[in-house]
Design a protein around this motif. Sequence first.
Motif, mmCIF file in Angstrom:
data_model
loop_
_atom_site.group_PDB
_atom_site.id
_atom_site.type_symbol
_atom_site.label_atom_id
_atom_site.label_comp_id
_atom_site.label_asym_id
_atom_site.label_seq_id
_atom_site.Cartn_x
_atom_site.Cartn_y
_atom_site.Cartn_z
ATOM 1 N N GLU A 36 11.767 -5.420 -6.191
ATOM 2 C CA GLU A 36 12.928 -5.611 -5.072
ATOM 3 C C GLU A 36 12.510 -3.818 -4.146
ATOM 4 O O GLU A 36 12.875 -4.163 -2.993
ATOM 5 C CB GLU A 36 14.039 -4.785 -5.989
ATOM 6 C CG GLU A 36 15.603 -4.768 -5.169
ATOM 7 C CD GLU A 36 16.988 -4.613 -5.839
ATOM 8 O OE1 GLU A 36 17.492 -4.161 -5.496
ATOM 9 O OE2 GLU A 36 16.766 -4.608 -6.879
ATOM 10 N N MET A 37 11.966 -2.334 -4.523
ATOM 11 C CA MET A 37 11.856 -1.920 -3.512
ATOM 12 C C MET A 37 10.740 -2.487 -2.875
ATOM 13 O O MET A 37 10.579 -2.284 -1.934
ATOM 14 C CB MET A 37 11.235 -1.147 -4.300
ATOM 15 C CG MET A 37 12.129 -0.220 -5.151
ATOM 16 S SD MET A 37 10.877 1.513 -5.989
ATOM 17 C CE MET A 37 10.382 2.436 -5.051
ATOM 18 N N GLN A 38 9.482 -3.186 -3.584
ATOM 19 C CA GLN A 38 8.764 -4.130 -2.445
ATOM 20 C C GLN A 38 9.401 -4.325 -0.879
ATOM 21 O O GLN A 38 9.207 -4.386 -0.012
ATOM 22 C CB GLN A 38 7.406 -4.625 -2.824
ATOM 23 C CG GLN A 38 6.923 -4.755 -2.283
ATOM 24 C CD GLN A 38 5.461 -5.804 -2.912
ATOM 25 O OE1 GLN A 38 5.060 -5.022 -4.315
ATOM 26 N NE2 GLN A 38 4.647 -6.305 -2.647
ATOM 27 N N LEU A 95 2.341 10.576 -9.547
ATOM 28 C CA LEU A 95 1.863 10.866 -10.588
ATOM 29 C C LEU A 95 0.679 12.145 -10.812
ATOM 30 O O LEU A 95 0.864 12.833 -11.665
ATOM 31 C CB LEU A 95 1.077 9.652 -10.793
ATOM 32 C CG LEU A 95 -0.071 9.405 -11.727
ATOM 33 C CD1 LEU A 95 1.120 9.793 -13.141
ATOM 34 C CD2 LEU A 95 -0.953 8.598 -12.323
ATOM 35 N N GLN A 96 0.164 12.144 -9.538
ATOM 36 C CA GLN A 96 -0.342 13.504 -9.310
ATOM 37 C C GLN A 96 -0.070 14.338 -9.847
ATOM 38 O O GLN A 96 -0.807 14.972 -10.108
ATOM 39 C CB GLN A 96 -1.304 13.690 -7.767
ATOM 40 C CG GLN A 96 -2.821 14.576 -8.139
ATOM 41 C CD GLN A 96 -3.645 14.579 -9.215
ATOM 42 O OE1 GLN A 96 -3.629 13.480 -9.077
ATOM 43 N NE2 GLN A 96 -3.376 15.285 -9.449
ATOM 44 N N LEU A 121 2.006 2.776 -14.431
ATOM 45 C CA LEU A 121 1.108 1.543 -14.774
ATOM 46 C C LEU A 121 1.717 0.556 -15.184
ATOM 47 O O LEU A 121 2.151 -0.867 -14.583
ATOM 48 C CB LEU A 121 0.208 1.518 -15.166
ATOM 49 C CG LEU A 121 -0.854 -0.427 -15.372
ATOM 50 C CD1 LEU A 121 -1.848 -0.156 -14.275
ATOM 51 C CD2 LEU A 121 -1.480 -0.059 -16.277
ATOM 52 N N ALA A 122 2.981 0.489 -15.233
ATOM 53 C CA ALA A 122 4.613 -0.002 -15.788
ATOM 54 C C ALA A 122 5.617 -0.525 -15.471
ATOM 55 O O ALA A 122 5.913 -1.643 -14.999
ATOM 56 C CB ALA A 122 4.519 -0.157 -17.619
ATOM 57 N N LYS A 123 5.150 0.217 -14.174
ATOM 58 C CA LYS A 123 5.751 0.626 -13.200
ATOM 59 C C LYS A 123 6.415 -1.174 -12.273
ATOM 60 O O LYS A 123 7.442 -1.375 -11.406
ATOM 61 C CB LYS A 123 6.664 1.621 -12.313
ATOM 62 C CG LYS A 123 7.472 3.212 -13.186
ATOM 63 C CD LYS A 123 7.515 3.939 -12.280
ATOM 64 C CE LYS A 123 8.622 5.146 -12.745
ATOM 65 N NZ LYS A 123 7.960 6.609 -11.393
ATOM 66 N N LYS A 124 4.644 -0.985 -12.050
ATOM 67 C CA LYS A 124 4.751 -2.022 -11.842
ATOM 68 C C LYS A 124 5.273 -3.436 -12.179
ATOM 69 O O LYS A 124 5.244 -4.555 -10.485
ATOM 70 C CB LYS A 124 3.491 -1.935 -10.910
ATOM 71 C CG LYS A 124 2.771 -0.833 -10.334
ATOM 72 C CD LYS A 124 0.545 -1.325 -9.993
ATOM 73 C CE LYS A 124 0.597 -0.118 -9.103
ATOM 74 N NZ LYS A 124 -1.410 -0.198 -8.777
ATOM 75 N N ASP A 125 4.771 -3.958 -12.283
ATOM 76 C CA ASP A 125 5.608 -5.216 -13.581
ATOM 77 C C ASP A 125 6.872 -4.864 -13.787
ATOM 78 O O ASP A 125 7.308 -6.322 -14.104
ATOM 79 C CB ASP A 125 4.744 -4.970 -14.888
ATOM 80 C CG ASP A 125 3.616 -4.932 -14.839
ATOM 81 O OD1 ASP A 125 2.538 -5.416 -13.826
ATOM 82 O OD2 ASP A 125 2.503 -4.331 -15.980
ATOM 83 N N ARG A 149 0.480 -0.757 -0.284
ATOM 84 C CA ARG A 149 0.245 -0.496 0.377
ATOM 85 C C ARG A 149 0.770 1.678 -0.162
ATOM 86 O O ARG A 149 0.641 2.743 -0.863
ATOM 87 C CB ARG A 149 -0.569 -0.117 1.475
ATOM 88 C CG ARG A 149 -2.043 -1.312 0.815
ATOM 89 C CD ARG A 149 -3.149 -0.499 2.233
ATOM 90 N NE ARG A 149 -2.721 -0.511 2.988
ATOM 91 C CZ ARG A 149 -2.546 -1.843 4.845
ATOM 92 N NH1 ARG A 149 -2.703 -3.085 3.824
ATOM 93 N NH2 ARG A 149 -2.207 -1.428 5.819
ATOM 94 N N GLU A 150 2.041 1.382 0.809
ATOM 95 C CA GLU A 150 2.546 2.165 1.002
ATOM 96 C C GLU A 150 3.533 2.762 -0.271
ATOM 97 O O GLU A 150 3.408 4.027 -1.075
ATOM 98 C CB GLU A 150 3.795 1.918 1.708
ATOM 99 C CG GLU A 150 3.360 2.806 3.198
ATOM 100 C CD GLU A 150 4.368 2.372 4.286
ATOM 101 O OE1 GLU A 150 6.039 2.510 4.243
ATOM 102 O OE2 GLU A 150 4.146 2.045 5.787
ATOM 103 N N LEU A 151 4.222 1.511 -0.784
ATOM 104 C CA LEU A 151 4.437 2.179 -1.928
ATOM 105 C C LEU A 151 3.751 2.582 -3.562
ATOM 106 O O LEU A 151 3.235 3.129 -4.347
ATOM 107 C CB LEU A 151 4.935 0.700 -3.177
ATOM 108 C CG LEU A 151 6.679 0.073 -2.172
ATOM 109 C CD1 LEU A 151 6.837 -0.953 -2.547
ATOM 110 C CD2 LEU A 151 7.635 0.817 -2.339
ATOM 111 N N GLU A 152 2.262 1.631 -3.602
ATOM 112 C CA GLU A 152 1.145 2.165 -4.361
ATOM 113 C C GLU A 152 0.998 3.933 -4.094
ATOM 114 O O GLU A 152 0.691 4.412 -4.722
ATOM 115 C CB GLU A 152 0.010 1.470 -4.242
ATOM 116 C CG GLU A 152 0.374 0.030 -5.351
ATOM 117 C CD GLU A 152 -0.805 -0.740 -4.653
ATOM 118 O OE1 GLU A 152 -2.191 -0.627 -3.860
ATOM 119 O OE2 GLU A 152 -0.732 -1.854 -5.394
#
Length: 691
Positions: free
Chosen positions: A174-176, A135-136, A164-168, A125-128
């Motif tokens: 690794e950050m997570q 993004l905002q 959106l592409a960053k999540k994949d 949740r924190e990363l998202e």
Amino acid sequence: MWRDYRQKSPTISSINPRLRLFAALIFLLLAAIVYRLYFLQVSQGDWYAALASGQHQISSLLQPVRGKIMLHEKLNGQDQLYPLATNKDFSFLYAVPKDIKNPQDLADKLFDFFDKPELEAKAKRELEAELKNNLQKEIDFINASEYSAEDKAARIKAAQDLALAKKDKADWQEMQEILLERLIKEKREEAIAAYLKKLDKPGDPYEPLREKLDDNTLLSLYAFLSSSTERPVAASDLERRLDKVVFKESGEELKIEGIAFNLQSYRFYPENNMASHIVGFVGMANDKVSGRYGLEEFFNDELAGRAGYLKGERGVSNTIIVNDREYTRPEDGSDLILTMDRSVQFQACSYLEEAVAKFKAEGGSVIAVNAKTGAILAMCSVPNFNPNNYKDVSDIKVYNNPAIIYQYEPGSVFKVITMAAAIDQGKVKPSTTYKDEGQIMIKGWPKPISNSDFSTKGAHGVVDMNAVLENSLNTGAIFAMRQIGAKTFADYVKNFGFGEKSGIELGSESAGNIDNLLKNNIREIDAATASFGQGIAVTPLQMLMSYQALANQGELMKPYIVQEIRHSNGQVDEFKPHPLRQVVSEQTANTILAMLVNVVESGHAKGAKIPGYYIGGKTGTAQVATSGGYSTDKFIHTFIGIVPIDNPQIVMLTKIDAPKGAAYAESTAVPLWHDIADFLLKYYQIPKTRK
């Protein structure tokens, strides 16, 4: 000599002194006993009677069973009831520290089972949230730039696609993992210490650990704690039988050293998020358990029932002797039967969630109502929450029902109300024409009001009232309003139900805001902007019910969602359709319906068409009001449709909040409406009337 042989009685003075002392002591003891009896029976008699009563008498409140909230469900062609809210036994987990041999080991395992998964979810949740904030910021920077509108839209879409592409990507994972490692390092020591504070208590028989564990979680815990390399245990090997966990095959009880549970009844919502804004939840309020939000709060007294009372005495072997005069039977809560159907609610909410996700919107709502009665057929909004775990929300605002609480400027869907008022007054007809110049100046306002398509299409020239709705012309709505005057227009707006609560049985509800139209001297700019749905605030339910009046030959109904209240004594209270008032004539209503068909056939709502039916409706793409003006990149898309138009059965509103990548409601709210309406027509088996 004669002798007297009779024995002489001894005198007091001749008695042995020891005997005299003994007699005195006996006398004093008897006096003390007499005094003590007086003290106990007279002076302190009431106190000791109460003490004896406390040892031999028992008294207790007898809690009633909370009523259910039910909706309809069709199974094999039969109408049955399905619970939205009911009561269910869950496990209350506790520790028995006196039986724990290795508190540290158990604390570590409890952390790994309960806390670590929660930290993993938190890291995600924190990363998202960080990604969303970045993004905002980028979108705000683009909007503040001097790029053209088309270039801004393209750059914003590119930024959204990149986020959106960053999540994949591998670096995201690794950050997570890095964040999770940091969170575990920060929280583990604190959590383990909290567990040890409860577990490391030699001689302590009881310490609460976790409440409301479902069977899956309980069995998984027992499997996790008991499993070893020598004897692996899976949750699927186990089952709960009453207050024991046993192996399925052998029936052998599985005991965990220092861990136990008991069953407690909790409020349970089988459908989780599906109707969360409707039912609300049961929680703590004013130091007692009661309904919060939605039906649980509005009907709390009916659902809760009344507690009973028991007073008796303990008999031999701890048995209870009850005096009939000191026993009051608990009165179980009443059941609520709703107007909604489970399949309809499920499909409406599923389609809504898909649309919100597809357009990366901030939220959305769907409301469907019976056109003739005002009965709610479906109502759901996104974001929502799970009432089973209502505490697991980041913002308590999610408890509010957006369909009835949140106000917004509706935009062009309101032009239908303006047109209905002007037609009802006989001031315009569908064939009435005016000259559209694409924009219009209003007295006292520094800049012209333009049509939404003015930058691309310019002026439309001489057009009739049908074209006003088909092309959603702001200037045409102002023209219609001016024909009847601001005061008469304001009266119609009030009669349609705006500016007042609908009275639906769901607790907190907003009245909207039409203050600009309630003044003695209404400013021309306020009436002009209100004619096309700006400068006023409405709730989605208010907007929907105004169309319901048009679909019901001009008669506005009170919306209702509860069909029956079934009391525990067998009494049934029925809720009947309740007409509020006639807002326009039957002729006016029919005229408007015909004009709405033209909007679907030839205007901005062609996507609402369903083969075999005439459908009428209107779109609205409204700017979002901000402090000092309107947002340049956020819009609210609304569509309200009526089907079938020749014999209206269903009126439905679909609303998408701040969608991305779609400029107008015809691309978002209209397709959503189409998909849900298509299902409803088939589900309710509404006959086709169009060849």
